[in-house]
Scaffold this motif. Structure first.
Motif, PDB file in Angstrom:
ATOM      1  N   GLU A 186      -1.291  11.309  -3.600  1.00 59.35           N
ATOM      2  CA  GLU A 186      -1.504  10.236  -4.576  1.00 59.35           C
ATOM      3  C   GLU A 186      -0.391   9.190  -4.426  1.00 59.35           C
ATOM      4  OE1 GLU A 186      -2.017  12.016  -8.496  1.00 59.35           O
ATOM      5  OE2 GLU A 186      -3.106  13.680  -7.612  1.00 59.35           O
ATOM      6  N   ALA A 187       0.854   9.702  -4.248  1.00 58.53           N
ATOM      7  CA  ALA A 187       1.987   8.792  -4.082  1.00 58.53           C
ATOM      8  C   ALA A 187       1.821   7.969  -2.802  1.00 58.53           C
ATOM      9  CB  ALA A 187       3.276   9.594  -4.031  1.00 58.53           C
ATOM     10  N   TYR A 188       1.333   8.623  -1.739  1.00 58.35           N
ATOM     11  CA  TYR A 188       1.146   7.936  -0.463  1.00 58.35           C
ATOM     12  C   TYR A 188       0.110   6.815  -0.599  1.00 58.35           C
ATOM     13  CZ  TYR A 188       0.089   7.482   4.568  1.00 58.35           C
ATOM     14  OH  TYR A 188      -0.121   7.010   5.841  1.00 58.35           O
ATOM     15  N   ALA A 189      -0.964   7.117  -1.329  1.00 55.75           N
ATOM     16  CA  ALA A 189      -2.007   6.104  -1.524  1.00 55.75           C
ATOM     17  C   ALA A 189      -1.408   4.874  -2.223  1.00 55.75           C
ATOM     18  CB  ALA A 189      -3.157   6.679  -2.341  1.00 55.75           C
ATOM     19  N   GLU A 194      -0.358  -0.556  -3.973  1.00 53.61           N
ATOM     20  CA  GLU A 194      -0.008  -0.120  -5.338  1.00 53.61           C
ATOM     21  C   GLU A 194      -1.215  -0.076  -6.282  1.00 53.61           C
ATOM     22  OE1 GLU A 194       2.395  -3.020  -7.357  1.00 53.61           O
ATOM     23  OE2 GLU A 194       1.639  -4.617  -6.060  1.00 53.61           O
ATOM     24  N   HIS A 195      -2.303  -0.732  -5.891  1.00 52.49           N
ATOM     25  CA  HIS A 195      -3.474  -0.760  -6.783  1.00 52.49           C
ATOM     26  C   HIS A 195      -4.383   0.453  -6.590  1.00 52.49           C
ATOM     27  CE1 HIS A 195      -2.340  -4.781  -7.909  1.00 52.49           C
ATOM     28  NE2 HIS A 195      -2.190  -5.043  -6.638  1.00 52.49           N
ATOM     29  N   SER A 299       3.424 -10.281  -0.518  1.00 52.69           N
ATOM     30  CA  SER A 299       2.774  -9.030  -0.899  1.00 52.69           C
ATOM     31  C   SER A 299       3.618  -7.834  -0.490  1.00 52.69           C
ATOM     32  CB  SER A 299       1.396  -8.952  -0.261  1.00 52.69           C
ATOM     33  OG  SER A 299       1.550  -9.165   1.110  1.00 52.69           O
ATOM     34  N   ASN A 300       3.181  -6.642  -0.864  1.00 53.01           N
ATOM     35  CA  ASN A 300       4.048  -5.477  -0.660  1.00 53.01           C
ATOM     36  C   ASN A 300       4.367  -5.212   0.813  1.00 53.01           C
ATOM     37  OD1 ASN A 300       2.519  -3.304   0.548  1.00 53.01           O
ATOM     38  ND2 ASN A 300       1.251  -3.369  -1.294  1.00 53.01           N
ATOM     39  N   SER A 306      -2.144  -1.535   5.459  1.00 53.66           N
ATOM     40  CA  SER A 306      -3.189  -1.516   4.439  1.00 53.66           C
ATOM     41  C   SER A 306      -4.309  -2.488   4.757  1.00 53.66           C
ATOM     42  CB  SER A 306      -2.535  -1.863   3.100  1.00 53.66           C
ATOM     43  OG  SER A 306      -3.497  -2.230   2.183  1.00 53.66           O
ATOM     44  N   GLU A 307      -5.518  -2.098   4.441  1.00 49.85           N
ATOM     45  CA  GLU A 307      -6.675  -2.965   4.661  1.00 49.85           C
ATOM     46  C   GLU A 307      -7.442  -3.114   3.357  1.00 49.85           C
ATOM     47  OE1 GLU A 307      -8.539  -2.362   8.975  1.00 49.85           O
ATOM     48  OE2 GLU A 307      -8.583  -0.577   7.735  1.00 49.85           O
TER      49      GLU A 307
END
Ligand code: GTP
Length: 603
Positions: A186-189, A194-195, A299-300, A306-307
Motif C-alpha cells: 500500500e505504501a509503495y502504491a 500519492e493519489h 509533480s512528485n 508512474s503512468e
C-alpha cells in the motif's frame, strides 16, 4: 526460353527455400520465446528441484561476494537453555525492530526512451540489492524470513499492475485477513502516486460468520483501512442462477435487515463494481485537481515510474497472495470464465487486462508471496499460499490445523476418535499431528505400501479440507482476546443452529457455499460422503483392516488416475507488446456484463 524457365524455376525454388527457412527460423524463435516465458513465469519460493538448485546457486554467486558474504550458520554450543517463550519474545522484539526492512522490491525509475536491455539491467540490479538486503536480515539469528517470491519476472508483473492502476484492490482471505495483507505494498502504491489508494477486498467472506465480520469491520474502520466483504463463490453462484442453500439465503436476508447500515455485509457483484468505479473515479478526479493546481514540472519525484490515467477510463488492479481468489473475483465480476481458477496456488502467470466498459478496466496480477516474518512455512502451506502437493513436512503443516481447530470438531467432521491427553499432560492440549493423521488413516484404511498409515495422503486431504473451508476456522481481529475460545464458541453456536439445509444445486457447489456460519451440515456431508466409501470407518485398526485398505487401494487405483477434467481457460486474448517496456501483456476484451444504467441509477 528454356533457360529462362530454368532460371525462374531456380529462383522460385530459392524463394520457396528462403521462405521455408524464414518460417523455420520464426518457429524456432517463437519456441524459444515461449520457453523463455514459461521459465520466467514460474513462481520460485522454494528450491524444490534440481534446476532451481542450479539457478539458485548461480544467483547466490551474484548475491554474495567478498563485500557481501553469505550468512554463516551459527550453532549454539554453550548449551544455554533459553525457554521457548523467551525465544519467541526476543524474536517478536527483533521482528518489530526490523519490520520496516521487510519491503516489497521497488522498480527503479524508468522512462520510455530507455531500451529494453537498459531497463532489464536496471531492474535486475535493483532486485539484487533487494535480495541482498533480505539475505542480510537473515543473518540475524533471531529472524526467520518465510519463503517469498524470488522470481523477478513475477515482481515485474506486480510493478506494471501497480503503475497502471488507479485503485489497488488487495484481495485477502476473510478467515485471516491480516495474514494476507501487505501494508508495504500500500505504501509503495502511494510512493508511485500519492493519489493511489488500496481497498482490502475481504474475499471468501462466506466462510466467516456474520458476528466475526462485524468485529473485523470495526477493526478495519478503527484502523482507517478501506475494505469490502465479498464472496466470489456466492457471486458466481448467483450469476449462474444456482439455488443457494436455505441457510445461506436466511443468513443473507438476516444480514440485510440487521446490518444494512453497516459494513459487515457481503457485497453483491453489481454493488462491488459500482463501488470500485466510484473509488477509482474519486482518485482520478483528486489527481486531476492536484495536477491542475501544481505548476508544470513540480509533480512528485517518482513521476518517471508512474503512468497516471489521463483518459476517461479508470484502472483497478487486483493483487494479493496466491489462492486468495483474485481470478474467481474477476470471473464473478466479468460474468464468465475469463481466468483459470484452481485450489493450487500460483496458477495465474501473466497479468491480464480486462476491459469491462469504456469506463472501467480491471487488471489481474499473478499471486505473490510477500516476504514476512510473522508466519511459518507450515502456516503458509495451511493457508493455501504454498502448494500442498509439494509439501514434505506434512506433520508440521497438519499441526497448524490441529492447533487451530477444536478437537471435538475434528472428531465430528471426520467421524474419528482422537486419543485423549495422558494424565500427566495438559488436558486442554490440542491433538498432535501424528494423532490426527493416524486416526484419519485408521478410519479410512489409508495404508502405505510399507503397511504403515499413509500419513502423506491423509495430510494432503486434511490440508485441502482446511484450505477449502470444509474444516471451519478463522481468526479474530488482534484486539479480540481468547481467540481459540471464541472460535470454539462460534463453531459450537453454528453447530447448534445447524438445521436441515436444503440444497438444490450440485453437490460440490453446495458444500462450499453453505458454510456461511462457520461450520455447517454441508461440511459434515462432504466428510460423511467420503466416509461412506470406506467400510472401515470407526473400526479398530487391525491387519485385516490394513489388508482391506490395501485391497481398496488396488481396486480404486484405476479410477483414481482419472483426473477431474480441467476447465479450459478462455483464450480470446489479444497478446501484444507493452508500452515499450519489454513485457508482453495479455488483453481480454469483454462486453459489459452489467446494466450500467442500472448501476449508475442506484449509486
Ligand atoms: N469458499 C470460497 N472459496 C473461494 C472463493 N473465492 C475463491 N475461492 C476458492 O479459492 C481457490 C483459489 O481461487 P483463485 O481464484 O484461483 O485464486 P487466485 O488468487 O486467482 O490464485 P492464483 O492464480 O494462484 O493467484 C479456488 O479453489 C476457489 O474455488 C470464495 O469467495 N469462497
Amino acid at each position: 526460353m528454356g533457360g529462362s524457365k530454368d532460371k525462374s524455376g531456380g529462383l522460385g525454388r530459392a524463394l520457396v527455400r528462403k521462405h521455408n527457412q524464414m518460417v523455420q527460423q520464426s518457429k524456432e524463435k517463437g519456441h524459444a520465446l515461449r520457453l523463455q516465458q514459461r521459465k520466467f513465469l514460474e513462481s520460485v519460493t522454494d528450491i524444490s528441484d534440481i534446476d532451481a538448485v542450479v539457478e539458485q546457486a548461480e544467483e547466490a554467486a551474484l548475491l554474495y561476494s567478498a563485500e557481501n558474504p553469505a550468512p554463516t550458520l551459527r550453532i549454539d554450543l554453550d548449551g544455554s537453555s533459553v525457554t521457548t517463550e523467551e525465544t519467541r519474545r526476543l524474536q517478536k522484539e527483533e521482528e518489530a525492530l526490523h519490520a520496516s526492512s521487510l519491503r516489497v522490491p521497488r522498480r527503479p525509475p524508468w522512462n520510455s526512451r530507455m531500451s529494453a536491455e537498459e531497463l532489464d539491467v536496471n531492474e535486475r540490479q535493483a532486485f539484487l540489492v533487494w535480495r541482498r538486503s533480505l539475505a542480510r536480515l537473515e543473518e540475524n539469528e533471531r529472524l526467520v524470513i518465510t519463503p517469498f517470491e524470488k522470481n523477478i519476472d513475477i515482481w515485474r508483473q506486480l510493478w506494471r499492475v501497480l503503475e497502471r492502476s488507479d485503485l489497488l484492490v488487495m484481495v485477502v482471505d476473510a478467515r485471516d485477513p491480516l495474514f494476507y495483507r501487505c501494508p508495504d505494498l500500500e505504501a509503495y502504491a502511494r510512493e508511485i502516486d500519492e493519489h493511489k489508494r488500496t481497498l482490502l477486498l475481504v474475499n471468501k467472506a462466506d466462510l466467516l460468520p456474520l458476528a466475526e465480520r462485524k468485529k473485523w469491520a470495526e477493526y478495519f474502520k478503527s484502523n482507517g483501512i478501506l475494505f469490502i466483504f465479498w464472496s466470489a463463490k456466492s457471486a458466481s453462484a448467483v450469476l449462474e442462477g444456482k439455488s443457494l442453500s436455505k441457510k445461506w439465503e436466511e443468513e443473507e436476508s438476516a444480514q440485510e435487515s440487521i446490518y444494512s447500515d453497516i459494513d459487515a455485509k457481503i457485497y453483491g457483484r453489481d454493488e462491488l463494481l459500482a463501488r470500485l468505479q466510484t473509488e477509482a473515479k474519486a482518485i482520478v478526479s483528486s489527481r486531476k485537481d492536484s495536477t491542475e493546481m501544481e505548476t508544470p514540472g513540480a509533480s512528485n519525484s517518482l513521476d518517471s515510474t508512474s503512468e497516471p490515467t489521463t483518459s476517461e477510463h479508470v484502472v483497478v488492479g487486483f493483487v494479493g497472495y496466491p489462492n486468495v481468489g483474485k481470478s474467481s473475483t474477476i470471473n464473478a465480476v466479468v460474468g464468465g470464465k475469463r481466468t483459470g481458477v484452481t485450489s493450487t496456488p500460483g496458477k495465474t502467470k501473466h497479468f491480464q487486462t480486462l476491459i469491462i466498459s469504456e469506463e472501467l478496466i480491471l487488471c489481474d496480477c499473478p499471486g505473490l508471496v510477500f516476504p514476512s516474518f510473522s508466519s511459518s512455512r507450515y502456516e503458509m502451506i495451511a493457508s493455501g499460499v504454498l502448494p500442498v502437493d509439494r509439501m514434505t513436512e506434512h506433520r508440521e503443516a497438519v499441526q497448524v490445523v490441529a492447533n487451530n481447530v477444536p478437537r471435538h470438531l475434528l472428531e465430528k467432521i471426520y467421524n474419528i476418535k482422537l486419543p485423549k491427553p495422558k494424565p500427566y499432560e495438559l488436558q486442554s492440549r490440542p491433538p498432535t499431528a501424528a494423532e490426527l493423521l493416524r486416526a484419519y488413516c485408521l478410519s479410512r484404511g489409508h495404508v502405505s505400501s510399507s503397511g504403515l498409515p499413509d500419513e502423506t495422503r491423509a495430510a494432503r486431504q486434511i490440508l485441502k479440507d482446511y484450505i477449502d473451508g470444509k474444516i471451519p476456522h478463522f481468526k479474530l481481529p488482534p484486539e479480540t482476546d481468547v481467540e481459540g475460545d471464541k472460535t470454539e464458541k462460534e463453531n459450537e453456536n453454528a453447530r447448534s443452529d445447524d438445521e436441515s439445509d436444503e440444497c438444490e444445486s450440485d453437490e460440490e457447489e453446495e458444500s462450499s457455499l453453505s458454510s456461511a456460519a462457520g461450520f455447517s451440515e454441508q461440511n459434515l456431508k462432504h466428510v460423511l460422503d467420503d466416509l461412506e466409501s470406506f467400510e472401515l470407518s470407526g473400526a479398530v485398526f487391525s491387519n485385516k483392516a490394513a489388508a482391506a485398505g490395501r485391497n481398496k487401494k488396488v481396486q480404486s487405483s484405476k479410477t483414481k488416475n482419472h483426473k477431474k477434467p480441467q476447465r479450459k481457460k478462455d483464450r480470446s486474448w489479444r497478446v501484444g507488446n507493452d508500452d515499450g517496456d519489454g513485457m508482453p501483456i495479455v488483453k481480454v476484451f469483454q462486453k459489459p456484463a452489467v446494466n450500467w444504467a442500472g448501476i449508475r441509477a442506484s449509486t
